[in-house]
Scaffold this motif. Sequence first.
Motif, PDB file in Angstrom:
ATOM      1  N   HIS A  34      61.389  31.351  22.047  1.00  0.00           N
ATOM      2  CA  HIS A  34      62.632  31.812  22.644  1.00  0.00           C
ATOM      3  C   HIS A  34      63.177  33.066  21.993  1.00  0.00           C
ATOM      4  O   HIS A  34      63.873  33.839  22.646  1.00  0.00           O
ATOM      5  N   TRP A  35      62.881  33.270  20.733  1.00  0.00           N
ATOM      6  CA  TRP A  35      63.274  34.535  20.116  1.00  0.00           C
ATOM      7  C   TRP A  35      62.523  34.782  18.819  1.00  0.00           C
ATOM      8  O   TRP A  35      62.041  33.845  18.177  1.00  0.00           O
TER       9      TRP A  35
ATOM     10  N   VAL B 270      55.490  32.157  25.913  1.00  0.00           N
ATOM     11  CA  VAL B 270      56.663  31.805  26.728  1.00  0.00           C
ATOM     12  C   VAL B 270      57.490  30.685  26.102  1.00  0.00           C
ATOM     13  O   VAL B 270      58.651  30.493  26.460  1.00  0.00           O
TER      14      VAL B 270
ATOM     15  N   ILE C 202      59.835  39.369  30.463  1.00  0.00           N
ATOM     16  CA  ILE C 202      60.254  38.111  29.826  1.00  0.00           C
ATOM     17  C   ILE C 202      60.992  38.358  28.522  1.00  0.00           C
ATOM     18  O   ILE C 202      61.962  37.665  28.206  1.00  0.00           O
ATOM     19  N   PHE C 203      60.548  39.368  27.737  1.00  0.00           N
ATOM     20  CA  PHE C 203      61.108  39.603  26.406  1.00  0.00           C
ATOM     21  C   PHE C 203      61.823  40.954  26.353  1.00  0.00           C
ATOM     22  O   PHE C 203      61.395  41.927  26.967  1.00  0.00           O
TER      23      PHE C 203
ATOM     24  N   ASN D 159      63.675  36.038  24.418  1.00  0.00           N
ATOM     25  CA  ASN D 159      63.105  35.572  25.676  1.00  0.00           C
ATOM     26  C   ASN D 159      64.239  35.406  26.689  1.00  0.00           C
ATOM     27  O   ASN D 159      65.312  34.901  26.356  1.00  0.00           O
TER      28      ASN D 159
END
Length: 259
Positions: free
Chosen positions: A169-170, A166, A205-206, A216
Amino acid sequence: MKRNLHIVIIEDEAATARNLEYILQEIDPDTKVIATLQSISEAIDWFTSTNRSYDLIFSDIRLSDGVSFDIFRQVSIRKPVIFVTAYHDYAIEAFRNNGIDYVLKPFDREEIQRTLHKYNTLIAADIKSELAETAPLLQEFRYTTKPYKKSFLIHYCGRLIPVEAVKIHWFHTEHEIVYAHTADGKQYVVEFTLEQLEHELDPAIFFRANRQFVINKNAVNAVEYFFNGRLLVNIHPSAHEQVLVSKAKAMHFRKWLDQ
């Protein structure tokens, strides 16, 4: 006499389709994949124009141009379908569309062998009557979801560092290397392909934005309309190139953000 099983695969990820075909033929070398279809439009064209006989369909659910249920709404298909997907929230609709099983990605040989055994059992017991009795199947597969990946053990400067999923972020791929970018601006190399990550990470989430990025939801600052129906996604930390979502995926992306 044993009858060779003829299978149609509906899957927009070429690597996943190849892996499934390899496993099917490893289980039974006489199995024949007679068609691999990558989109709703291609599948509709194939089913409406072909005269080739087949026994079973393996189908992903989320395709590049929509959800595969659209195929079964537009074409009369009476053969059984095994749905293979990374998402567990389509189970009810899957069993309303000739579904006899629901396999979650990432799958392995044992799972495919199990689902083929179920197919063969249904054939022996008259599959037409079994297809109408999907409630027990739905109950069985409602609780078979695999846990999504929670953290990554990453090699960094001669050490192994645990990084929570989590907090990433990417993910971005460049020159066949996949990099994870965390919320605090750090970058790590991960030993996964984006295709693997797409199946390992929680889809709530993704999101697989395009061939280069998995992002994310918490990384999204804003979304702008771009040329030709595409979306331009502003993420943080910022990327060195634009993050674009194709017109085909734009609707699913908006729904994902709005959950």
